[in-house]
Design a protein around this motif. Structure first.
Motif, PDB file in Angstrom:
ATOM      1  N   ARG A  46      33.029  33.372  30.519  1.00 32.87           N
ATOM      2  CA  ARG A  46      33.957  33.238  31.650  1.00 32.87           C
ATOM      3  C   ARG A  46      33.534  32.109  32.583  1.00 32.87           C
ATOM      4  NH1 ARG A  46      34.935  35.498  37.149  1.00 32.87           N
ATOM      5  NH2 ARG A  46      37.181  35.104  37.439  1.00 32.87           N
ATOM      6  N   LEU A  47      32.239  32.011  32.875  1.00 32.20           N
ATOM      7  CA  LEU A  47      31.776  30.954  33.772  1.00 32.20           C
ATOM      8  C   LEU A  47      32.140  29.575  33.228  1.00 32.20           C
ATOM      9  CD1 LEU A  47      28.236  32.228  34.886  1.00 32.20           C
ATOM     10  CD2 LEU A  47      30.351  32.240  36.205  1.00 32.20           C
ATOM     11  N   LYS A  48      31.945  29.385  31.938  1.00 34.95           N
ATOM     12  CA  LYS A  48      32.270  28.088  31.327  1.00 34.95           C
ATOM     13  C   LYS A  48      33.769  27.814  31.405  1.00 34.95           C
ATOM     14  CE  LYS A  48      30.354  28.746  27.277  1.00 34.95           C
ATOM     15  NZ  LYS A  48      29.942  28.452  25.892  1.00 34.95           N
ATOM     16  N   ALA A  49      34.566  28.830  31.077  1.00 36.01           N
ATOM     17  CA  ALA A  49      36.024  28.654  31.086  1.00 36.01           C
ATOM     18  C   ALA A  49      36.535  28.369  32.494  1.00 36.01           C
ATOM     19  CB  ALA A  49      36.704  29.897  30.513  1.00 36.01           C
ATOM     20  N   CYS A  50      36.011  29.101  33.478  1.00 38.75           N
ATOM     21  CA  CYS A  50      36.459  28.916  34.867  1.00 38.75           C
ATOM     22  C   CYS A  50      36.029  27.557  35.411  1.00 38.75           C
ATOM     23  CB  CYS A  50      35.919  30.033  35.754  1.00 38.75           C
ATOM     24  SG  CYS A  50      36.725  31.624  35.469  1.00 38.75           S
ATOM     25  N   LEU A  51      34.861  27.088  35.000  1.00 35.18           N
ATOM     26  CA  LEU A  51      34.409  25.789  35.471  1.00 35.18           C
ATOM     27  C   LEU A  51      35.304  24.674  34.908  1.00 35.18           C
ATOM     28  CD1 LEU A  51      30.759  24.832  36.062  1.00 35.18           C
ATOM     29  CD2 LEU A  51      32.315  23.121  35.170  1.00 35.18           C
ATOM     30  N   ILE A  52      35.627  24.767  33.622  1.00 34.92           N
ATOM     31  CA  ILE A  52      36.530  23.784  33.003  1.00 34.92           C
ATOM     32  C   ILE A  52      37.898  23.826  33.682  1.00 34.92           C
ATOM     33  CG2 ILE A  52      37.840  23.274  30.899  1.00 34.92           C
ATOM     34  CD1 ILE A  52      35.065  22.320  30.618  1.00 34.92           C
ATOM     35  N   GLU A  53      38.418  25.031  33.901  1.00 35.41           N
ATOM     36  CA  GLU A  53      39.729  25.176  34.532  1.00 35.41           C
ATOM     37  C   GLU A  53      39.706  24.646  35.966  1.00 35.41           C
ATOM     38  OE1 GLU A  53      43.787  26.313  35.106  1.00 35.41           O
ATOM     39  OE2 GLU A  53      42.543  25.840  33.351  1.00 35.41           O
ATOM     40  N   THR A  54      38.615  24.863  36.666  1.00 33.86           N
ATOM     41  CA  THR A  54      38.477  24.348  38.029  1.00 33.86           C
ATOM     42  C   THR A  54      38.546  22.825  38.038  1.00 33.86           C
ATOM     43  OG1 THR A  54      37.153  26.238  38.763  1.00 33.86           O
ATOM     44  CG2 THR A  54      36.907  24.189  40.009  1.00 33.86           C
ATOM     45  N   MET A  55      37.841  22.182  37.120  1.00 34.68           N
ATOM     46  CA  MET A  55      37.862  20.717  37.030  1.00 34.68           C
ATOM     47  C   MET A  55      39.273  20.218  36.695  1.00 34.68           C
ATOM     48  SD  MET A  55      34.207  20.267  35.053  1.00 34.68           S
ATOM     49  CE  MET A  55      34.015  18.494  35.098  1.00 34.68           C
ATOM     50  N   ARG A  56      39.926  20.929  35.818  1.00 39.24           N
ATOM     51  CA  ARG A  56      41.293  20.527  35.443  1.00 39.24           C
ATOM     52  C   ARG A  56      42.236  20.657  36.642  1.00 39.24           C
ATOM     53  NH1 ARG A  56      42.569  19.413  30.737  1.00 39.24           N
ATOM     54  NH2 ARG A  56      40.873  20.585  29.792  1.00 39.24           N
ATOM     55  N   ALA A  58      35.500  24.455  44.817  1.00 42.12           N
ATOM     56  CA  ALA A  58      36.768  24.818  44.178  1.00 42.12           C
ATOM     57  C   ALA A  58      36.599  26.046  43.289  1.00 42.12           C
ATOM     58  CB  ALA A  58      37.295  23.643  43.359  1.00 42.12           C
ATOM     59  N   LEU A  59      35.430  26.171  42.654  1.00 45.32           N
ATOM     60  CA  LEU A  59      35.147  27.336  41.806  1.00 45.32           C
ATOM     61  C   LEU A  59      35.144  28.607  42.643  1.00 45.32           C
ATOM     62  CD1 LEU A  59      34.397  27.977  38.824  1.00 45.32           C
ATOM     63  CD2 LEU A  59      32.001  27.769  39.485  1.00 45.32           C
ATOM     64  N   ASN A  60      34.583  28.513  43.815  1.00 43.35           N
ATOM     65  CA  ASN A  60      34.564  29.648  44.743  1.00 43.35           C
ATOM     66  C   ASN A  60      35.980  29.972  45.221  1.00 43.35           C
ATOM     67  OD1 ASN A  60      33.841  31.631  46.559  1.00 43.35           O
ATOM     68  ND2 ASN A  60      33.049  30.209  48.086  1.00 43.35           N
ATOM     69  N   LYS A  61      36.733  28.929  45.566  1.00 43.53           N
ATOM     70  CA  LYS A  61      38.088  29.111  46.087  1.00 43.53           C
ATOM     71  C   LYS A  61      39.029  29.662  45.022  1.00 43.53           C
ATOM     72  CE  LYS A  61      41.896  26.495  48.153  1.00 43.53           C
ATOM     73  NZ  LYS A  61      42.378  25.143  48.555  1.00 43.53           N
ATOM     74  N   GLU A  62      38.955  29.126  43.805  1.00 42.50           N
ATOM     75  CA  GLU A  62      39.887  29.507  42.750  1.00 42.50           C
ATOM     76  C   GLU A  62      39.541  30.855  42.112  1.00 42.50           C
ATOM     77  OE1 GLU A  62      42.619  27.906  41.777  1.00 42.50           O
ATOM     78  OE2 GLU A  62      42.385  26.111  43.007  1.00 42.50           O
ATOM     79  N   PHE A  63      38.230  31.109  41.902  1.00 37.78           N
ATOM     80  CA  PHE A  63      37.841  32.282  41.111  1.00 37.78           C
ATOM     81  C   PHE A  63      36.790  33.163  41.789  1.00 37.78           C
ATOM     82  CE2 PHE A  63      39.118  28.934  38.075  1.00 37.78           C
ATOM     83  CZ  PHE A  63      40.223  29.565  37.533  1.00 37.78           C
ATOM     84  N   ASN A  64      36.488  32.871  43.053  1.00 39.43           N
ATOM     85  CA  ASN A  64      35.519  33.670  43.798  1.00 39.43           C
ATOM     86  C   ASN A  64      34.165  33.703  43.090  1.00 39.43           C
ATOM     87  OD1 ASN A  64      34.853  35.198  46.063  1.00 39.43           O
ATOM     88  ND2 ASN A  64      35.224  37.133  45.002  1.00 39.43           N
TER      89      ASN A  64
END
Length: 734
Positions: A216-226, A245-251
């Motif tokens: 999940r961390l890897k997927a959320c980081l990629i999605e955050t960059m996108r 942005a990772l904090n804002k988007e996915f807490n």
């Protein structure tokens, strides 16, 4: 939950892609009082099915309902295949067309030997069929593979439903990944973000795994960059930007070590590039690298001097009945003599005139026949309307870049690529400001290194929707032939539109910018009165013989009182009111009507229709439910849409300024209100103003307009293309 059991008698309608089915179902059992009258009778059912057939029994769960047009039917929310509990049922299944290589006699032998749970035994033991008298190894293998293939879909569907996917979503997943679905379920659900919304996948994943699971961390980081790139247009990011942005988007809050470890893992998987404390998605990093390498190869090829230019340009001026100014002649000549040329200018500076001259002189220089000209010259633009404008100006065919590169919508791949290049020798690309880093990368991969590439655009317009700042970076690198156009050609003694665009660009409005001109008017009204004033102007225009084809309302936003969605409702009633001779179709909350003006939102190269194309609803065919179709006429190209396709379409009486790029309209109405505050910035207003060809009416608040003109919001993007180009060209030998 209410259910009915029974068999499909026949399928009335089936959408292979979505799995939606309308069928006739014979009911043999139910727990619903309303359905008891249908026992041993048939009822119409509707719902999504992965692989429905008439040879199996089903348990359908859902609700009976009465449809306004189609009468009584059973709406299926979920279903399962009825378990085979008798020997006769197992024999019937094995001998059906669903199982290859197994006739009735073989089925009877299998059940006689293995019993009522024969299918389970066959799935669990590849040797068990060899105990059947007279069954060869080849036949046993065929039967077992057929059973496994058939049951794989069911097993995957059940698992996807258990995870929380709807039947339509599960159907879409299995149709895409087939036998690989089980692997995705077991290994990494985030692969499904290729076809489904990330948040949906993330919510399901979190229900079954730790929120800080590495996958999940890897997927959320990629999605955050996108998401950062989609919002800002940046091709790279700084560490703190990503973490915030990772904090804002996915807490998700990562300390330095955790962040670095996740980035390192993603680097080893070739999904991320970390370089000098800059972080890229690999696709954007490689796009910048590829563009740099390909432009370097092209620039270092030989050029062709044009020895008789002065004579030929004079002859062309006579033929075309134009007089080119010094800057235009310079641009034409340099474009013909150099491998890579950039021509940039605002509205009214003659960019289209220059393209026509380049094409005519190139054909003459090479003494091409009409057929040879078609084979050697490609005229391209990012939108359909921009390509049509090029075609009208030159008399040559032009097309969108996606169509030229033979883009496959389903696979998102290009048929013209580094392994299968195009053959043309001259490539002219218009509206370059709209082209993002990925599309430019794809274009350069698809053309030969010895072509002449001419890029035309307006560097001050809105940047591309996708990441990158391609045109700006190419110009600022100062590595390529650059021809700026400054002189504006006045359309009449009192024309103002191109000058207003120039004043907006320079943030230096004339004192009389609200004074009416031949082609321009500023109507100062309060925000609450904008809609009424637009309606009034449109009614006056209709009285003068203009219609919705002549007038285009451009607004910054979809939502709000003066947003596009609201304006389109009002304007539809004004330009295309209901009538007994016009068929209508309501989809969700939107009513589409024959003769409606509509906008294409996505590229669809198979139908030769592209993002930004405007057409009219030619005909609505009401065949019943999902069979209803809408035929839209895009300037002679009639394209059929089903209800499910209509997410690609919006009404186009009012459209966004972003969607108007690459287009010109005879008469433009531009509402300006402080309610648009998030979208009031210089390049946006400049782009909207420069879409008007014959007249422009700005309606709204003067202070909001002044605020927009002086606001540089969104003018800067972080990219490394310019730096990579400079480094490559200065540090490499030709």
């Amino acid at each position: 939950m209410k259910y009915i059991k029974g068999k499909i008698r026949n399928i009335i309608y089936q959408n292979k892609e979505s799995g939606f089915v309308v069928a006739v179902f014979r009911v043999k059992e139910t727990n619903d009082k309303k359905m008891e009258e249908y026992l041993n009778k048939t009822v119409t059912i509707t719902g999504s099915f992965l692989d429905i057939n008439t040879e199996e029994s089903y348990i359908l769960k859902g609700e009976p309902l009465k449809h306004e047009r189609f009468g009584f039917q059973f709406k299926v929310d979920s279903y399962e295949k009825e378990e085979l509990t008798s020997e006769d049922a197992v024999i019937e299944f094995l001998s059906s067309s669903l199982i290859k290589g197994c006739g009735a006699k073989t089925a009877e032998k299998i059940v006689k030997t293995l019993g009522v749970d024969a299918i389970t035994k066959i799935k669990n033991d590849e040797q068990v069929l060899l105990t059947i008298p007279g069954l060869t190894l080849a036949k046993a293998t065929t039967i077992r593979n057929s059973i496994l293939e058939y049951s794989d879909a069911d097993d995957s569907l059940i698992k996807l439903k258990e995870l929380g996917f709807t039947i339509p979503e599960a159907t879409r997943i299995y149709k895409k990944y087939q036998g690989g679905t089980k692997y995705i379920i077991e290994s990494n659900l985030y692969i499904l973000t290729e076809i489904l919304d990330f948040n949906k996948i993330d919510n399901i994943y979190r229900k079954n795994h730790s929120e800080e699971d590495e996958i999940r961390l890897k997927a959320c980081l990629i999605e955050t960059m996108r998401r950062l790139s989609n919002t800002t247009g940046d091709t790279y990011y700084l560490k703190e930007e990503i973490k915030d942005a990772l904090n804002k988007e996915f807490n998700l809050i990562l300390n330095e070590d955790n962040f670095d470890n996740i980035i390192y893992t993603l680097e080893t998987e070739n999904k991320v590039v970390a370089l000098n404390n800059l972080y890229y998605l690999t696709e954007f990093y490689e796009a910048e690298e590829n563009i740099t390498d390909n432009l370097y190869k092209m620039q270092n090829d030989n050029t062709t001097p044009f020895y008789d230019f002065d004579t030929e340009i004079s002859l062309l001026e006579q033929e075309e009945q134009v007089n080119y100014n010094i800057d235009q002649k310079n641009a034409i000549r340099r474009a013909l003599e150099n491998k890579i040329t950039i021509i940039s200018g605002g509205p009214g500076t003659g960019k289209t005139t220059i393209i026509n001259a380049i094409v005519k002189l190139y054909i003459k220089l090479h003494n091409y026949s009409p057929m040879e000209a078609l084979a050697n010259i490609a005229l391209l633009a990012p939108t359909g309307r921009a390509s049509k404008k090029m075609s009208l100006a030159t008399g040559m065919p032009a097309m969108t870049i996606h169509r030229y590169l033979k883009w496959n919508k389903d696979t998102n791949n290009f048929g013209i690529n580094e392994n299968h290049k195009s053959e043309e020798n001259l490539i002219i690309v218009d509206e370059m400001s709209m082209i993002d880093i990925n599309l430019f990368d794809a274009l350069l991969k698809g053309i030969k290194s010895n072509v002449q590439l001419i890029m035309v655009g307006d560097v001050f317009q809105l940047p591309s929707v996708g990441p990158g700042l391609v045109l700006n970076d190419l110009i600022e690198s100062e590595l390529f032939t650059f021809c700026p156009l400054e002189k504006i050609y006045r359309q009449s003694a009192n024309s103002y539109i191109p000058y207003l665009a120039l004043e907006i660009k320079k943030k230096d409005l004339a004192e009389d910018f609200t004074t009416q001109k031949d082609d321009y008017n500023f109507l100062s009204v309060e925000s609450r009165l904008i809609k009424d004033m637009i309606k009034k102007i449109c009614l006056m225009s209709k009285a003068k013989g203009l219609n919705e084809n002549d007038i285009q309302i451009l607004a910054p936003m979809y939502k709000g009182e003066n947003g596009i969605d609201n304006l389109n409702i009002i304007l539809q009633e004004l330009f295309n009111p209901p009538a007994t001779n016009k068929e209508e179709l309501t989809i969700g909350e939107i009513t589409y009507r024959e003769h409606d003006k509509v906008l294409q939102l996505q590229n669809n190269p198979d139908c030769n229709v592209f993002n930004g194309d405007i057409g009219y609803i030619y005909k609505i065919n009401k065949k019943g439910g999902k069979k209803d179709t809408i035929i839209i006429d895009f300037e002679g190209n009639k394209v059929e849409y089903t209800k499910e396709d209509m997410y690609e379409i919006k009404h186009a009486y009012a459209i966004t300024i972003h969607k108007s790029q690459g287009s010109e309209f005879p008469h433009v109405i531009l509402p300006i209100s402080k309610n648009y505050y998030k979208m009031l910035y210089n390049k946006l207003i400049y782009t909207g103003v420069s879409r008007a060809k014959k007249s422009l009416v700005i309606i709204g608040e003067i202070n909001a307009f002044l605020m927009a003109v002086n606001n540089d919001y969104a003018s800067t993007r972080k990219t490394m293309l310019k730096d990579k180009l400079v480094h490559k060209f200065l540090n490499s030998s030709p």
